[in-house]
Scaffold this active site. Structure first.
Site, PDB file in Angstrom:
ATOM      1  N   GLY A  97      -9.397   8.262  -1.743  1.00 59.76           N
ATOM      2  CA  GLY A  97      -9.930   9.608  -1.537  1.00 59.76           C
ATOM      3  C   GLY A  97     -10.781   9.691  -0.289  1.00 59.76           C
ATOM      4  O   GLY A  97     -10.828   8.756   0.514  1.00 59.76           O
ATOM      5  N   ASP A 118       1.850   3.822   2.977  1.00 54.19           N
ATOM      6  CA  ASP A 118       0.829   4.742   2.467  1.00 54.19           C
ATOM      7  C   ASP A 118       1.469   5.850   1.628  1.00 54.19           C
ATOM      8  O   ASP A 118       1.401   5.808   0.406  1.00 54.19           O
ATOM      9  CB  ASP A 118      -0.016   5.344   3.597  1.00 54.19           C
ATOM     10  CG  ASP A 118      -1.433   5.686   3.145  1.00 54.19           C
ATOM     11  OD1 ASP A 118      -1.804   5.282   2.033  1.00 54.19           O
ATOM     12  OD2 ASP A 118      -2.173   6.346   3.902  1.00 54.19           O
ATOM     13  N   HIS A 155       1.367   4.945  -2.302  1.00 48.81           N
ATOM     14  CA  HIS A 155       0.860   5.824  -3.374  1.00 48.81           C
ATOM     15  C   HIS A 155       2.017   6.509  -4.103  1.00 48.81           C
ATOM     16  O   HIS A 155       2.838   7.169  -3.460  1.00 48.81           O
ATOM     17  CB  HIS A 155      -0.063   6.897  -2.800  1.00 48.81           C
ATOM     18  CG  HIS A 155      -1.336   6.355  -2.230  1.00 48.81           C
ATOM     19  ND1 HIS A 155      -2.506   6.312  -2.960  1.00 48.81           N
ATOM     20  CD2 HIS A 155      -1.623   5.803  -1.024  1.00 48.81           C
ATOM     21  CE1 HIS A 155      -3.467   5.774  -2.211  1.00 48.81           C
ATOM     22  NE2 HIS A 155      -2.958   5.451  -1.030  1.00 48.81           N
ATOM     23  N   GLU A 187     -10.945   3.966   7.514  1.00 46.46           N
ATOM     24  CA  GLU A 187      -9.897   4.920   7.884  1.00 46.46           C
ATOM     25  C   GLU A 187     -10.580   6.155   8.492  1.00 46.46           C
ATOM     26  O   GLU A 187     -10.488   6.415   9.668  1.00 46.46           O
ATOM     27  CB  GLU A 187      -9.082   5.283   6.631  1.00 46.46           C
ATOM     28  CG  GLU A 187      -7.915   6.219   6.875  1.00 46.46           C
ATOM     29  CD  GLU A 187      -7.206   6.606   5.572  1.00 46.46           C
ATOM     30  OE1 GLU A 187      -7.785   6.422   4.488  1.00 46.46           O
ATOM     31  OE2 GLU A 187      -6.080   7.125   5.652  1.00 46.46           O
ATOM     32  N   HIS A 223      -9.793   1.323   0.028  1.00 46.60           N
ATOM     33  CA  HIS A 223      -9.543   2.113   1.235  1.00 46.60           C
ATOM     34  C   HIS A 223     -10.838   2.131   2.054  1.00 46.60           C
ATOM     35  O   HIS A 223     -11.844   2.650   1.577  1.00 46.60           O
ATOM     36  CB  HIS A 223      -9.225   3.558   0.870  1.00 46.60           C
ATOM     37  CG  HIS A 223      -7.817   3.795   0.423  1.00 46.60           C
ATOM     38  ND1 HIS A 223      -7.351   3.422  -0.807  1.00 46.60           N
ATOM     39  CD2 HIS A 223      -6.788   4.406   1.058  1.00 46.60           C
ATOM     40  CE1 HIS A 223      -6.088   3.783  -0.908  1.00 46.60           C
ATOM     41  NE2 HIS A 223      -5.717   4.380   0.193  1.00 46.60           N
ATOM     42  N   HIS A 244       0.858  -1.198   0.000  1.00 44.88           N
ATOM     43  CA  HIS A 244       0.000   0.000   0.000  1.00 44.88           C
ATOM     44  C   HIS A 244       0.889   1.241   0.000  1.00 44.88           C
ATOM     45  O   HIS A 244       1.324   1.718   1.043  1.00 44.88           O
ATOM     46  CB  HIS A 244      -0.921  -0.020   1.220  1.00 44.88           C
ATOM     47  CG  HIS A 244      -1.984   1.040   1.183  1.00 44.88           C
ATOM     48  ND1 HIS A 244      -3.326   0.770   1.352  1.00 44.88           N
ATOM     49  CD2 HIS A 244      -1.921   2.384   0.974  1.00 44.88           C
ATOM     50  CE1 HIS A 244      -4.032   1.886   1.258  1.00 44.88           C
ATOM     51  NE2 HIS A 244      -3.191   2.895   1.038  1.00 44.88           N
TER      52      HIS A 244
HETATM   53 ZN   LIG Z   1      -3.773   4.937   0.926  1.00 43.87          ZN
END
Ligand SMILES: [Zn+2]
Length: 361
Positions: free
Chosen positions: A174, A293, A18, A204, A201, A16
């Site tokens: 998002g 992340d 980005h 969270e 996702h 995971h």
């Molecule tokens: Zn993420």
């Protein structure tokens, strides 16, 4: 005691991560100069500090603000290829042996590129990185929660169209609040019909309802974060007294949860590391993974995330090996590749590391 020097040497698996959350500050400065883009700071250290400050405001929407800056320099084929290549180099320095990196192609069309060109540019950079640094990768394409359902379907089709060129899955990212994943049901249905891979996702910024939807409505094979699954449990210390059918389902089916400690504290998904549910999930045999992340925004690496887990949750080298193997088992790359990386790359390196650190073990 596991030291940071030992953790650095651990062969790692990252699932995971980005692309637009892990750009080098030096590269942002160089590309911004080339494209005449104004930045909030003029030196790499100051720029990095600006991202860290911006991310650490206990709110996911505020956390996401910094991305408009990284995205501003990721609008050309050269920029995308360079950033993807450097991503491979940076992860390899952290001893990442298999990387699943993700990004949202739709956010890279501001200067006239089309979706295919965007994906091809990133793949070119990753592929060069694979050859130069001897590590494997898969690319995950993200749709955005706040966008129209038609757009997410288009990204799902794009992901499947590139499945033979190292695109391994589809994600939706998002702001969670007010944007439930079920709005994008056509995209998920398309992916499932094509026998492809989904991570979402969830849990969270929003609670268990979001995790349930991701799994049971959208058909996710992995969950990004799932931090707030703990709200579904009655907990006593590190013991779970009682949990609902959703938590049982996740543990029974070995659903991987891609956990990102630093990021979770910065977005406010968890109040502190002491209160982070990673330890609870891990000790109670959920399939948790450690991930970064956003290396730039969250000022982290996988070495740092593992070090936090050692420091706060008392993880041993054996635990870190278990987590790493679990990550590789949970990867979206095909099964034969996963087995090859586990037995030919990860296990021999761990064996060597154990011998180095404790010859009697
Ligand atoms: Zn993420």
């Amino acid at each position: 005691m596991v030291t940071e020097a030992m953790i650095e040497k651990i062969p790692k698996v990252e699932l995971h991560d980005h692309l637009d959350g892990g750009v080098r500050p030096e590269t942002i400065l160089e590309l911004a100069k080339e494209y005449s883009i104004d930045l909030p700071a003029g030196e790499p250290d100051q720029l990095a500090a600006w991202f860290h400050r911006g991310a650490d405001r206990k709110n996911l929407v505020l956390y996401l603000e910094g991305f408009s800056v990284t995205l501003s320099v990721m609008q050309t084929q050269e920029g995308l290829e360079r950033i993807a290549y450097e991503a491979m180099e940076d992860r390899r320095r952290d001893n990442v042996m298999y990387l699943e990196i993700r990004f949202a192609p739709i956010l890279h069309l501001h200067k006239g590129l089309n979706l295919e060109q965007v994906v091809e540019s990133v793949l070119r950079g990753l592929e060069r990185g694979r050859k130069d640094f001897g590590m494997d990768y898969g690319l995950i394409l993200c749709a955005m929660r706040n966008q129209e359902a038609g757009v997410s379907l288009e990204i799902a089709e794009l992901a499947v169209a590139f499945r033979d060129r190292n695109v391994v899955g589809f994600d939706i990212a998002g702001d969670e609040f007010g944007h439930p994943p079920k709005r994008h049901i056509d995209a998920f249905q398309y992916i499932r019909n094509r026998n492809f891979n989904i991570t979402i996702h969830a849990g969270e910024a929003f609670g268990i309802e979001s995790i349930w939807q991701a799994l049971q409505i959208c058909g996710a094979h992995r969950i990004g974060h799932a931090t707030r699954l703990v709200e579904d449990m009655v907990v006593q210390g590190t013991r779970i007294e009682k949990m609902s059918s959703l938590s049982h389902f996740i543990r029974d089916k070995r659903i991987p949860m891609e956990m990102c400690l630093s990021s979770n504290i910065q977005t406010g998904a968890a109040k502190s590391l002491e209160e982070h549910p990673f330890q609870l999930y891990f000790r109670n045999h959920f399939r948790v993974l450690l991930c970064t992340d956003n290396r730039l925004m969250s000022n982290t690496t996988l070495t740092k995330e593992m070090s936090l887990a050692v420091q706060y949750f008392g993880l041993t080298l054996r635990d870190l090996e278990k987590l790493t193997i679990n990550s590789m088992k949970s990867a979206f790359v095909h099964y034969d590749e996963r087995i090859r990386i586990i037995y030919d790359v990860l296990k021999p390196r761990f064996a060597r590391l154990r011998e180095e650190t404790n010859p009697m073990d």
